[in-house]
Every structure is written in structure tokens, then in C-alpha cells.
Design a protein around this motif. Sequence first.
Motif, short mmCIF file in Angstrom:
data_model
loop_
_atom_site.label_atom_id
_atom_site.label_comp_id
_atom_site.label_asym_id
_atom_site.label_seq_id
_atom_site.Cartn_x
_atom_site.Cartn_y
_atom_site.Cartn_z
N VAL B 149 54.92 50.96 27.15
CA VAL B 149 53.51 50.71 26.86
C VAL B 149 52.70 50.70 28.15
O VAL B 149 53.06 50.00 29.11
CB VAL B 149 53.34 49.35 26.14
CG1 VAL B 149 51.88 49.08 25.84
CG2 VAL B 149 54.18 49.31 24.86
N ALA B 150 51.62 51.47 28.17
CA ALA B 150 50.71 51.48 29.32
C ALA B 150 49.54 50.55 29.02
O ALA B 150 48.73 50.84 28.14
CB ALA B 150 50.20 52.89 29.58
N PRO B 151 49.45 49.42 29.73
CA PRO B 151 48.35 48.50 29.47
C PRO B 151 47.06 48.99 30.13
O PRO B 151 47.00 49.14 31.34
CB PRO B 151 48.81 47.17 30.11
CG PRO B 151 49.85 47.55 31.11
CD PRO B 151 50.35 48.93 30.79
N TYR B 152 46.05 49.25 29.31
CA TYR B 152 44.77 49.72 29.84
C TYR B 152 43.70 48.64 29.64
O TYR B 152 43.41 48.25 28.51
CB TYR B 152 44.35 51.04 29.17
CG TYR B 152 43.07 51.57 29.77
CD1 TYR B 152 43.08 52.16 31.03
CD2 TYR B 152 41.86 51.42 29.12
CE1 TYR B 152 41.90 52.61 31.62
CE2 TYR B 152 40.68 51.86 29.70
CZ TYR B 152 40.71 52.45 30.95
OH TYR B 152 39.54 52.87 31.53
N TYR B 153 43.14 48.17 30.73
CA TYR B 153 42.19 47.05 30.70
C TYR B 153 40.74 47.50 30.72
O TYR B 153 39.86 46.77 30.26
CB TYR B 153 42.42 46.14 31.90
CG TYR B 153 43.79 45.51 31.95
CD1 TYR B 153 44.00 44.21 31.51
CD2 TYR B 153 44.90 46.22 32.43
CE1 TYR B 153 45.26 43.63 31.55
CE2 TYR B 153 46.16 45.65 32.48
CZ TYR B 153 46.33 44.35 32.04
OH TYR B 153 47.57 43.79 32.07
N GLY B 154 40.49 48.68 31.31
CA GLY B 154 39.11 49.12 31.47
C GLY B 154 38.39 48.28 32.51
O GLY B 154 39.01 47.71 33.40
N CYS B 155 37.07 48.21 32.37
CA CYS B 155 36.26 47.60 33.43
C CYS B 155 35.74 46.21 33.12
O CYS B 155 35.95 45.26 33.87
CB CYS B 155 35.06 48.50 33.71
SG CYS B 155 35.50 50.16 34.25
N GLN B 156 35.02 46.11 32.00
CA GLN B 156 34.13 44.95 31.88
C GLN B 156 34.83 43.68 31.44
O GLN B 156 34.24 42.60 31.52
CB GLN B 156 32.95 45.33 30.98
CG GLN B 156 32.18 46.49 31.63
CD GLN B 156 30.86 46.82 30.95
OE1 GLN B 156 30.58 46.37 29.86
NE2 GLN B 156 30.05 47.61 31.63
N LEU B 185 54.67 49.97 31.34
CA LEU B 185 54.62 51.09 32.30
C LEU B 185 54.01 50.57 33.61
O LEU B 185 52.94 49.96 33.60
CB LEU B 185 53.76 52.23 31.75
CG LEU B 185 53.58 53.43 32.70
CD1 LEU B 185 54.82 54.31 32.68
CD2 LEU B 185 52.37 54.27 32.32
N GLY B 186 54.71 50.82 34.73
CA GLY B 186 54.13 50.48 36.02
C GLY B 186 53.16 51.56 36.43
O GLY B 186 53.55 52.70 36.62
N TRP B 187 51.88 51.23 36.47
CA TRP B 187 50.89 52.23 36.88
C TRP B 187 49.70 51.51 37.50
O TRP B 187 49.60 50.28 37.38
CB TRP B 187 50.47 53.12 35.70
CG TRP B 187 49.63 52.47 34.62
CD1 TRP B 187 49.60 51.14 34.28
CD2 TRP B 187 48.71 53.13 33.75
NE1 TRP B 187 48.73 50.93 33.23
CE2 TRP B 187 48.16 52.13 32.89
CE3 TRP B 187 48.28 54.43 33.59
CZ2 TRP B 187 47.21 52.43 31.90
CZ3 TRP B 187 47.34 54.72 32.60
CH2 TRP B 187 46.82 53.74 31.78
N ASP B 188 48.84 52.28 38.16
CA ASP B 188 47.70 51.62 38.80
C ASP B 188 46.37 52.07 38.20
O ASP B 188 45.34 51.98 38.83
CB ASP B 188 47.72 51.87 40.31
CG ASP B 188 47.69 53.35 40.66
OD1 ASP B 188 47.60 54.17 39.72
OD2 ASP B 188 47.75 53.69 41.85
N MET B 189 46.43 52.57 36.97
CA MET B 189 45.20 53.07 36.34
C MET B 189 44.66 52.12 35.27
O MET B 189 43.72 52.46 34.56
CB MET B 189 45.44 54.44 35.71
CG MET B 189 45.82 55.50 36.72
SD MET B 189 44.47 55.84 37.87
CE MET B 189 43.76 57.27 37.07
N GLY B 190 45.25 50.95 35.16
CA GLY B 190 44.84 50.02 34.10
C GLY B 190 43.40 49.57 34.20
O GLY B 190 42.77 49.28 33.19
N GLY B 191 42.88 49.52 35.41
CA GLY B 191 41.50 49.06 35.58
C GLY B 191 40.55 50.18 35.98
O GLY B 191 39.43 49.93 36.40
N VAL B 222 52.80 54.85 24.46
CA VAL B 222 51.51 54.46 23.90
C VAL B 222 50.68 53.74 24.97
O VAL B 222 51.23 53.03 25.83
CB VAL B 222 51.71 53.55 22.65
CG1 VAL B 222 52.53 52.31 22.97
CG2 VAL B 222 50.39 53.14 22.01
N ILE B 223 49.37 54.00 24.93
CA ILE B 223 48.43 53.24 25.76
C ILE B 223 47.83 52.17 24.86
O ILE B 223 47.50 52.45 23.71
CB ILE B 223 47.29 54.15 26.28
CG1 ILE B 223 47.84 55.30 27.12
CG2 ILE B 223 46.26 53.35 27.07
CD1 ILE B 223 46.79 56.34 27.50
#
Lengths: 193, 291
Positions: B149-156, B185-191, B222-223
Motif C-alpha cells: 500500500v502506498a500511503p498518499y497524504y497530499g498537501c492540506q 510502500l517506502g516512498w517519498d511522494m506521499g506529501g 494500491v494507493i
Amino acid sequence: MKKNTHPLISFTPETHQHAVDGGLAAIQGMVRACMQCGTCTASCPNAFAMDLAPRQMWRLLLFGLQQEVLESRTFWLCSSCYSCTLRCPRGLPLTAAMAALKRLAGAEGDHANRKKALFYQEFMRNVEQNGRVQEMGFMCHYFLAMRDPLLPLEYTPLGLKLLGKGKLHLGGSAQRGRLGPLFAKVRSMEGAS
Amino acid sequence: MRYAYYPGCSLEASAEEYDISTRRVLNRLGVELSEIADWTCCGASAVEPVSRLLTLALPARNLALAERDAAGLDMLVPCSACYLNHLRVSRECAADRTLPGRINEALGAEGLSYAGKIRVRHLLDVLAKDIGPEAVAAQVSHRLEGLVVAPYYGCQALRPFALFDDPEHPRSMDALISALGATVLGWDMGGRCCGASLMATRRDVALVSVAAILEAAAGADVIVTVCPMCQMNLEAYQSQAHHANTISVLYLPQLLGLAFGLSDGQTLLDKNLAVTDALKSKLRACEAARI
């Protein structure tokens, strides 16, 4: 003697009375302490598409070069990610300054600027009428306001996907007109200030 | 646990699966939601480019309703744009002492007043801090073993106010996802920004961000998202971002719901625009392996 067609750059720009919450002077106040480090530019995910880097734009703004700033597309490309605001070593409200420039350009800018402001204005018109935004009605009015027959075509793939998912529908009307008094009051307060 | 609930406009329309899965999952976790009656739009990301005072007065109206009708409760908001709009009212009032008076003068048009007492909480904040991964793990009946799982946080949800996570290196979803038995998933695009409303005004620019995020998530099944705008930008424009292989995008509470044993129908999985057959068969395998 050769006439100088460029206005002299002033480090203490005149403050003008503007219709939009203090206009340029207020926005200059937001970035007055900018020390031109460029952290904002380096942090901006959309800087690659800008004509002026955010750092450059703040400098022009502080020089009082309103026309140069409003002719730039830079502030329209701010997606409000707040990376620059978070990282600014001066703690300046840069994302808010970008939004203030959008307000200024929508109110006092040229035709192109006013057209770019339509997306936000049409959205808020929909909110004013319906209380809760009605996504489909908003997009239809936005297409009409933009007077671009090709624009709806860009949305056809998305529209079909949403239609297939049963997500394109007219929203409820229980809050219709609810925000009329608040919008009217805010308009009168902002007009008076 | 009880919260005043502000779903926001998207959750009534294009993000109804976010609303339904949030309600069902919180219900399973023993959380009671009391929806703010007569709530109205917070102005989303469109209000600040139109009116400075309205930017604060619109969310303040909902805060005033919640203070009046749900006194003492925190206000839970699943949409990150709605969350930030409501959150910044108190923040800006604290910084500028003339603002509460102006806001209340505006709200007076409807006989409402905002006292500044209510706390605004993002759904992710409540899941990660108030409920916590242990309580989440206790509800899991279908461990999502092997699911990346890719955790996506976005911005706000993260910026500019860093209230419940590190805005540069967000981690608050990690423990929740691990609690489901899935792998983070280890990634640096979550934010990284998804482009937000540039998808409407400058799609070419927003697609660059979407393409970068999707590419970085290639190793995930999955994201998961916590914002309807992030969700829409990541799921609806994959082919336009020239992303060859579709990647599934779910709302975080949908993933929680699936691990809790809720059906595809109960989590409204058929409403998402990007759910691959590969994800569905992995989920079926998790179901078959359940203890």
C-alpha cells in the motif's frame, strides 16, 4: 534627451487605494521580509511551468511593479500545496499571498486575468446559490462563462467515467439560498472597507 | 467517542464512497458521528482567490453551527481542503484580533456567532491518534497479507499546520496500514501535491505531478488517499498522465473496511474509478486465507 519609457523602480512604492482588500500594498506587506533565498522556488512543484520563479515575483512585487507581476502566470499556477509557506525561513504566508494576487488580478487585471479568475468565481456563484456546491451545475456554468466550445471536450472522458459510476447527478436543494444573507453581508463589508 | 461530522460537498457527490466507508468504519470502531445539520460549503480551494473575508466566514458558519448544536465535540472532517479551511479560522483569529469581530459581524446576517471553542480534526488524525492502530487491528478479520500500500497524504492535511504528522515526512498512515496486515510502500511522494484544481485550470501542469506520483507508486498494489481531490486527480487521469499500467486508488477507510470484512458493496468499491482486477483478486485471496 531620450525619454525613459520604464517607470523608475521605487523601493518605497506608493500605496494605492484598491478595491481588493488593500490591493498591492497589502500583498507587499505579506512578503516585505523576503530575503530572496529561493526556498519557495525550490519547494514549488509547479515552478517548472512558471514564467517568473516565485522568488523573482516577490522581488518585483516589492519593487511595486504591479503590471509585471499581473502579466505573469506564476500566481495562477499556485496549487495551494503550502510547501513554500511551510519552509519559508522568514515564516511568510506565501500561499496566502499567491491567493491575494489571484484576487487582485481577477478584480483589477486585464481580460486574460479576469478570464482565469472565472473558474473560482463560477464555483463561488454556485456555492452562493446552492449552499452546497453542485459539481455538475458548476462545471456547466464554467463552460458557458469561458465561451470555449472545446473546453467541455476535455472533460468528456471524465464525464463519461462519472456517468458510468452513477456520480453525475443534480445535488440536493435543501440548502439552496441558505448562504444568500452571508454572501450579501460579506459583499457589503468588503465593499465598505 | 463522539464527533461532530462535516462531510463536505464532494462526499455527497463524486466522493460518496469516502463518506459511506468513513461512516461504516468509524461505526465499527465504536465512534459516533453527529452530522452538523444544515452545513454548507466551506469554499473549497476556490474561495480564497475570490474573497478574503468569505474564506473565513464560510467555514466559520459551520463551526458556529457545530458549537451551537454539538457543544463540546471535536469536528471531524474527511476532506483535506475542508479540513484546512475550517482549521485556519481559529489560527487566523489568533493572529489577528480584529478578525473574530469581522467574522461574527458577517455571521450576524444569519443570527450565528463563532466563539472559537471547537477543535477541527482530520479523519486521519482521529484514526491515527484517537482510535489508534491497536483498536484498528482488533477489528481486522481479513488480514491484507502481501498487499503493498502506498500511503498518499497530499498537501492540506499536512501543511501549513503540522498538527498530527511530520509535514515533510508523513508517517501517520504507516501504523494503520500495518495494523491491517498490509505492507507500507517506502516512498517519498506521499506529501507531493497532486496538482489540485490545476487539473481544471492548467491540466498539462497537474498531469506532470500526477505522472510523477503514479510512477513512484509503481511497486504498490494500491494507493490510499485521504482527500477527494487527491483521489480524483490520481484515479481519473491515469491514461492522460501516460501511465501505462492502471494502479488502484482507494480511500483509506475503504481499505480499513475491506480488512474489517466489509463487502465490496459496503465499501462502495464499484464507485472508484481505478480498481484493477489484480487488486480484486488479491483481496479475494486475503478473504480466502482468513482465520
